[in-house]
Design a protein around this motif. Structure first.
Motif, short mmCIF file in Angstrom:
data_model
loop_
_atom_site.label_atom_id
_atom_site.label_comp_id
_atom_site.label_asym_id
_atom_site.label_seq_id
_atom_site.Cartn_x
_atom_site.Cartn_y
_atom_site.Cartn_z
N LEU A 1 37.21 -5.30 -25.70
CA LEU A 1 36.16 -6.37 -25.03
C LEU A 1 36.47 -6.79 -23.77
CD1 LEU A 1 35.23 -8.27 -28.33
CD2 LEU A 1 33.88 -6.33 -27.60
N ASP A 2 37.90 -6.71 -23.61
CA ASP A 2 38.40 -7.51 -22.21
C ASP A 2 37.92 -6.40 -21.26
OD1 ASP A 2 39.36 -9.83 -23.62
OD2 ASP A 2 41.35 -8.87 -23.65
N GLU A 3 37.77 -5.30 -21.38
CA GLU A 3 37.34 -4.20 -20.66
C GLU A 3 36.06 -4.37 -19.91
OE1 GLU A 3 38.07 -0.03 -22.05
OE2 GLU A 3 40.37 -0.38 -22.39
N TRP A 4 35.20 -4.66 -21.06
CA TRP A 4 33.72 -5.00 -20.69
C TRP A 4 33.60 -6.38 -19.98
CZ3 TRP A 4 29.72 -1.71 -21.33
CH2 TRP A 4 29.93 -0.62 -22.33
N ILE A 5 34.52 -7.24 -20.08
CA ILE A 5 34.55 -8.54 -19.24
C ILE A 5 35.07 -8.08 -18.17
CG2 ILE A 5 35.48 -10.77 -19.13
CD1 ILE A 5 35.94 -10.72 -22.30
N ASP A 6 36.10 -7.43 -17.87
CA ASP A 6 36.28 -6.99 -16.48
C ASP A 6 35.13 -6.44 -15.65
OD1 ASP A 6 38.89 -8.10 -16.84
OD2 ASP A 6 39.77 -6.05 -17.28
N ILE A 7 34.23 -5.83 -16.34
CA ILE A 7 33.24 -4.82 -15.63
C ILE A 7 32.01 -5.74 -15.37
CG2 ILE A 7 31.63 -3.14 -16.07
CD1 ILE A 7 33.38 -1.59 -17.73
N LEU A 8 31.75 -6.74 -16.26
CA LEU A 8 30.58 -7.47 -16.13
C LEU A 8 30.46 -8.71 -15.73
CD1 LEU A 8 29.22 -6.90 -19.82
CD2 LEU A 8 28.27 -5.80 -17.79
N THR A 9 31.95 -9.23 -15.50
CA THR A 9 32.28 -10.66 -14.76
C THR A 9 31.81 -10.60 -13.09
OG1 THR A 9 33.86 -11.17 -16.41
CG2 THR A 9 33.71 -12.40 -14.44
N ASP A 10 30.92 -11.56 -12.81
CA ASP A 10 30.91 -11.53 -11.45
C ASP A 10 29.82 -10.50 -10.87
OD1 ASP A 10 32.22 -13.99 -11.22
OD2 ASP A 10 34.04 -13.07 -10.65
N GLN A 11 29.18 -10.02 -11.56
CA GLN A 11 28.02 -9.12 -11.14
C GLN A 11 26.80 -9.06 -11.62
OE1 GLN A 11 26.44 -5.96 -12.25
NE2 GLN A 11 27.34 -6.65 -14.53
N GLU A 12 25.66 -8.59 -11.08
CA GLU A 12 24.30 -8.85 -11.53
C GLU A 12 23.73 -7.55 -11.75
OE1 GLU A 12 22.54 -11.90 -9.14
OE2 GLU A 12 23.87 -13.44 -9.83
N ASN A 13 24.23 -6.71 -11.36
CA ASN A 13 23.46 -5.25 -11.30
C ASN A 13 23.53 -4.54 -12.67
OD1 ASN A 13 22.78 -5.27 -8.58
ND2 ASN A 13 25.05 -5.05 -7.96
N LEU A 14 24.25 -4.84 -13.54
CA LEU A 14 24.56 -4.02 -14.88
C LEU A 14 24.10 -5.04 -16.08
CD1 LEU A 14 27.87 -2.06 -14.00
CD2 LEU A 14 25.56 -1.35 -13.74
N MET A 15 23.83 -4.36 -17.18
CA MET A 15 23.33 -5.15 -18.38
C MET A 15 23.66 -4.31 -19.63
SD MET A 15 19.59 -6.61 -19.52
CE MET A 15 19.52 -7.84 -20.85
N VAL A 16 24.14 -4.99 -20.65
CA VAL A 16 24.60 -4.27 -21.89
C VAL A 16 23.71 -4.65 -23.05
CG1 VAL A 16 26.91 -3.89 -21.08
CG2 VAL A 16 26.10 -6.08 -22.37
N ALA A 17 23.46 -4.01 -24.05
CA ALA A 17 23.04 -4.29 -25.18
C ALA A 17 24.21 -3.96 -26.26
CB ALA A 17 22.18 -3.12 -25.57
N ILE A 18 24.08 -5.05 -27.30
CA ILE A 18 25.08 -5.03 -28.43
C ILE A 18 24.12 -4.76 -29.68
CG2 ILE A 18 26.54 -6.16 -29.75
CD1 ILE A 18 27.18 -8.00 -27.28
N GLU A 19 24.46 -3.83 -30.20
CA GLU A 19 23.70 -3.41 -31.71
C GLU A 19 24.72 -4.07 -32.83
OE1 GLU A 19 22.92 0.63 -32.01
OE2 GLU A 19 21.47 0.67 -30.46
N GLY A 20 24.07 -4.55 -33.77
CA GLY A 20 24.80 -4.99 -35.02
C GLY A 20 24.20 -4.14 -36.08
#
Length: 214
Positions: free
Chosen positions: A122-141
């Motif tokens: 999850l920390d890898e995803w945080i590094d990618i998504l923090t401070d940017q507005e061009n990418l979005m993720v979906a989380i399926e449960g």
């Protein structure tokens, strides 16, 4: 026979002559002479006034055009630079990040707590998504639905809870909430439907992946 003109005749004759002179003067007399020395030529005056107006309009138009050009130049250059910079930033992100990246977080039976082994993921995803507005993720449960494990209303709530707990962790570590979408998949997609119950843990999961930003 001799005729003699009397004084009265001369008077009548003179009066008739004067009347004829007046009549002829009124009919054929010349127009009164007008002294133009004190009058300006109206055509020349109009031309001079028109010339002055044209010069004033020309100067005003030139000043307005110069002001408009000065006002328009800077914003156009700034806008061009901004758009160019945004395109460059997005291209760099796409080059540096694998947009096919996908991660699965597995859960124990009937729980939605994240195991310690998945925090680095999850920390890898945080590094990618923090401070940017061009990418979005979906989380399926997801839940295990075969043949009866974690099924029903409890199972649906559990599937949503598994997606939500990951979303909360990302938000707590600086990821914008607007970049995260959660999807409750329930038991609609099963990884393992065999009789080997020990492999059913593969169905108790959450999946994170990139999606196109609306």
């Amino acid at each position: 026979m001799k005729y003699r003109v009397t004084t009265r005749g001369w008077v009548v004759f003179s009066a008739i002559g004067i009347l004829l002179i007046i009549l002829l003067s009124s009919l054929f007399g010349g127009s009164p002479v007008v002294d133009n020395g004190d009058l300006e030529d109206p055509i020349t005056t109009i031309n001079e006034e028109t010339s002055d107006v044209e010069e004033e309009v020309s100067e005003t138009d030139l000043e307005t055009e110069l002001e408009n050009n000065e006002a328009d130049d800077e914003p156009v250059e700034e806008t061009t630079e901004d758009v160019s910079q945004e395109e460059t930033d997005f291209e760099e992100i796409v080059e540096e990040i694998n947009l096919d990246k996908k991660s699965e977080i597995l859960f124990d039976k009937n729980v939605s707590e994240i195991s310690d082994e998945y925090y680095p993921v999850l920390d890898e995803w945080i590094d990618i998504l923090t401070d940017q507005e061009n990418l979005m993720v979906a989380i399926e449960g997801h839940i295990n639905g075969y043949p009866y494990y974690e099924d029903g209303d409890f199972g649906l709530s559990l599937a949503q809870a598994r997606a939500d707990v990951i979303k909360e962790y990302l938000i707590e570590h600086g990821v914008s909430e607007v970049l995260i979408k959660t999807i409750n998949m329930g038991s609609t997609i099963q990884v393992d439907v065999s009789d080997d119950i020990e492999n059913h843990y593969l169905n108790r999961r959450a999946i994170i992946y990139f999606i196109e930003k609306p």
